[in-house]
Design a protein around this motif. Structure first.
Motif, PDB file in Angstrom:
ATOM      1  N   ASP A 173      -5.808  -5.143   3.843  1.00 12.03           N
ATOM      2  CA  ASP A 173      -6.064  -4.939   2.414  1.00 12.03           C
ATOM      3  C   ASP A 173      -7.226  -3.973   2.160  1.00 12.03           C
ATOM      4  O   ASP A 173      -7.735  -3.900   1.044  1.00 12.03           O
ATOM      5  CB  ASP A 173      -6.331  -6.298   1.750  1.00 12.03           C
ATOM      6  N   ILE A 213      -0.716  -1.534  -9.579  1.00  8.96           N
ATOM      7  CA  ILE A 213      -1.960  -1.889  -8.896  1.00  8.96           C
ATOM      8  C   ILE A 213      -3.109  -1.354  -9.750  1.00  8.96           C
ATOM      9  O   ILE A 213      -3.246  -0.149  -9.932  1.00  8.96           O
ATOM     10  CB  ILE A 213      -2.006  -1.284  -7.480  1.00  8.96           C
ATOM     11  N   TYR A 217       3.582   0.847  -9.268  1.00  9.02           N
ATOM     12  CA  TYR A 217       3.433  -0.412  -8.529  1.00  9.02           C
ATOM     13  C   TYR A 217       2.458  -1.390  -9.175  1.00  9.02           C
ATOM     14  O   TYR A 217       2.136  -2.428  -8.596  1.00  9.02           O
ATOM     15  CB  TYR A 217       3.067  -0.127  -7.069  1.00  9.02           C
ATOM     16  N   PRO A 246      -6.547   1.238  -8.200  1.00 10.73           N
ATOM     17  CA  PRO A 246      -6.260   1.163  -6.758  1.00 10.73           C
ATOM     18  C   PRO A 246      -7.377   1.722  -5.888  1.00 10.73           C
ATOM     19  O   PRO A 246      -8.011   2.728  -6.234  1.00 10.73           O
ATOM     20  CB  PRO A 246      -4.978   1.999  -6.619  1.00 10.73           C
ATOM     21  N   LYS A 247      -7.593   1.053  -4.765  1.00 15.77           N
ATOM     22  CA  LYS A 247      -8.588   1.498  -3.787  1.00 15.77           C
ATOM     23  C   LYS A 247      -7.997   2.672  -3.002  1.00 15.77           C
ATOM     24  O   LYS A 247      -6.993   2.505  -2.317  1.00 15.77           O
ATOM     25  CB  LYS A 247      -8.919   0.359  -2.819  1.00 15.77           C
ATOM     26  N   ASP A 301      -5.456   0.581  -1.050  1.00 13.99           N
ATOM     27  CA  ASP A 301      -4.135   0.556  -1.689  1.00 13.99           C
ATOM     28  C   ASP A 301      -3.424   1.887  -1.526  1.00 13.99           C
ATOM     29  O   ASP A 301      -2.192   1.947  -1.516  1.00 13.99           O
ATOM     30  CB  ASP A 301      -4.272   0.239  -3.180  1.00 13.99           C
ATOM     31  N   VAL A 302      -4.205   2.946  -1.448  1.00 16.87           N
ATOM     32  CA  VAL A 302      -3.653   4.293  -1.320  1.00 16.87           C
ATOM     33  C   VAL A 302      -4.378   4.970  -0.155  1.00 16.87           C
ATOM     34  O   VAL A 302      -5.602   5.060  -0.164  1.00 16.87           O
ATOM     35  CB  VAL A 302      -3.879   5.106  -2.611  1.00 16.87           C
ATOM     36  N   GLY A 342       0.835  -1.194   0.000  1.00 21.78           N
ATOM     37  CA  GLY A 342       0.000   0.000   0.000  1.00 21.78           C
ATOM     38  C   GLY A 342       0.867   1.240   0.000  1.00 21.78           C
ATOM     39  O   GLY A 342       2.077   1.170   0.206  1.00 21.78           O
ATOM     40  N   ALA A 381      -3.201   7.499  -6.683  1.00 28.19           N
ATOM     41  CA  ALA A 381      -3.764   6.467  -7.558  1.00 28.19           C
ATOM     42  C   ALA A 381      -2.900   6.300  -8.801  1.00 28.19           C
ATOM     43  O   ALA A 381      -2.632   5.171  -9.241  1.00 28.19           O
ATOM     44  CB  ALA A 381      -5.200   6.830  -7.944  1.00 28.19           C
ATOM     45  N   ALA A 390       0.371   4.500  -7.706  1.00 25.42           N
ATOM     46  CA  ALA A 390       0.120   3.079  -7.418  1.00 25.42           C
ATOM     47  C   ALA A 390      -0.081   2.298  -8.708  1.00 25.42           C
ATOM     48  O   ALA A 390       0.417   1.174  -8.865  1.00 25.42           O
ATOM     49  CB  ALA A 390      -1.098   2.935  -6.511  1.00 25.42           C
ATOM     50  N   GLU A 391      -0.791   2.903  -9.645  1.00 27.47           N
ATOM     51  CA  GLU A 391      -1.118   2.204 -10.883  1.00 27.47           C
ATOM     52  C   GLU A 391       0.091   2.114 -11.817  1.00 27.47           C
ATOM     53  O   GLU A 391       0.380   1.040 -12.351  1.00 27.47           O
ATOM     54  CB  GLU A 391      -2.278   2.936 -11.582  1.00 27.47           C
TER      55      GLU A 391
END
Lengths: 312, 312
Positions: free
Chosen positions: B220, B172, B170, B175-176, B223-224, B139, B163, B166-167
């Motif tokens: 979990d 993801i 990383y 991302p949430k 994610d952010v 995260g 976001a 993260a995307e």
């Protein structure tokens, strides 16, 4: 001493509350009586089920319960026969010396403000949490959630209240008070922390040692760490997250066991004009027992007296 | 790709910086060159001492160093021949694709704003940290200290920036994004968090999943995780404190090893109009190596492009 105890509050009440009361009763002296506030019939039936002696307790029967998720102020004013509302009524009438509950925290705070009120001069009463120090000692952090936003003068008062709590209840002489910040230098931090630092730096009300950072939460830098309730709540829940991760992974040693909330049993509402103890919503029997024993310590410490003296 | 590297920044520079550059060089491809910015003679002598090949690097000689404790803006403007000032000059001229330093964080932020500047529309660039999830995932939390006080619209933008990071870096997907708060309900929190929640709740710019609490930092749920820099910095340093306590007590398992900052090597300044990486002040050789490898990932992710697109 009469210890008023809300047996309906907390996720595992009344069963664990009664178990905790039975455990605490064994450790209290003859002069102390636990007053069970809640469903009297249920309490007696549980005591019997757990092979306790119902005659060792006093009872105040109530018919309503404030749920953990209910709107704090609304529930408190509408449910006048709830265990929390009746508990505060007894406390105001001085029928009990302390009122302890692991129920709806918001309603406990509202109840304090509506009945016994704050000690004159205290802007915002607050709640605390223990920080286990690696050296075996114990630190305090406040506020941990009852005041999300704080003005600098409120943070200053938390320093006063925390120092009295640390000294009177935890026997820490001349406790080191620090401001939680993001750097050691006085000009560091957000606007509130900068202003609070300025107020604190020449304090004669407590032993201010300056800023500490997140990395100092568990070392011996400070005995009392002051912050806004928003930050304190996040700090507390992060520590809990670590504790549960360690527990789950079988990594708890003697030190990390001290992060177990069960050992502490709750916090006084500092600055309230009477003795009120708030327990953790997830309290089990051990946590309830310790909440009741802590309640006795708090009464003996006579906090409202010392706080009144300071704010006079 | 040319990776500009401040070899004078960090508590253990230039020795560990050079060791890290030697380690990273072995893992980079032939098309990538590390440009060592700092004392050229010292760099070459250390490379020789560590049995490296000085010909594999490029050099930009500088004569000044901004100390870790110096006033960020003052030092940056006055020391125009410092490794940080020269690094930003090279970045603005596009002589390097990314500039990485573990030096004075404040000067790195000031340098970004004075030279490459923020991407138009981004109110406050920010920095992030990794949150290792117990399920093996990863995260992000932002901001972690560059913006102690944030307005609600700034927190909203952190959601957008986090976001994208993260995307793109990383990997993801969708991302949430969550708001760090002290309760799950939308009305919980301090005034800034309440207002930010209102801005975020119908966001079409990112996948907002609501509030999370301190207890959710390592699960979990999100994610952010977005918060003011004051809170994020305390969260980060508390996690570091736990990591060092566990390490000292011999309790690190596979999961908790992931809290070791050495593994991550720094954070991009999100929202800056170029690629800037800030490393941890206490970086050792491994941390420096990973900072340089992360720098390459950040360049490849082309963050400024995607951020510009979003804020257009």
């Amino acid at each position: 001493m009469k210890i008023g105890f809300d047996i309906m509050g907390g996720d595992f009440a009344p069963e664990n509350a009664i178990k905790g009361a039975l455990l605490a009763q064994k450790e209290l002296s003859k002069e102390d009586t636990i007053v069970l506030i809640g469903d009297e019939e249920k309490a007696k039936s549980l005591i019997s089920e757990y092979h306790g002696d119902a005659a060792l307790f006093e009872y105040v029967h109530t018919t309503e319960v404030i749920g953990m998720g209910e709107h704090a102020a609304k529930a408190f004013t509408q449910k006048q026969n709830s265990s929390i509302a009746i508990g505060f009524k007894l406390l105001r009438e001085e029928s009990i010396h302390v009122f302890a509950s692991a129920g709806n925290t918001g309603s406990m705070l509202v109840g304090s403000m509506f009945t016994i009120k704050a000690i004159p001069g205290v802007i915002r009463p607050c709640i605390t949490s223990i920080l286990p120090k690696e050296n075996g000692g114990m630190g305090l952090i406040l506020d941990v959630g009852s005041n999300a936003d704080c003005k600098p003068d409120v943070l200053y008062q938390f320093g006063v209240l925390g120092a009295i709590y640390a000294e009177r209840v935890y026997n820490i002489k001349n406790p080191k008070v620090a401001l939680l910040n993001i750097g050691e230098e006085s000009e560091k931090g957000n606007l509130v922390a900068q202003a609070a630092h300025n107020l604190m730096k020449d304090s004669k009300d407590f032993n201010f040692i300056g800023n500490v950072e997140g990395r100092d939460l568990f070392n011996d830098a400070a005995d009392v760490i002051v912050c806004e309730g928003f930050v304190g709540n996040v700090v507390l829940k992060e520590a809990e997250a670590f504790y549960f991760l360690l527990k789950k992974r079988g990594l708890l040693d003697e030190y990390f066991h001290r992060f177990n909330y069960e050992n502490y049993g709750g916090t006084a509402i500092l600055g309230a004009n009477g003795n009120v103890i708030i327990g953790h919503g997830i309290s089990n029997d051990i946590a309830f027992k310790n909440m009741l024993l802590h309640s006795k310590d708090v009464v003996k410490a006579n906090l409202p007296h010392y706080i009144r003296q300071k704010f006079n």
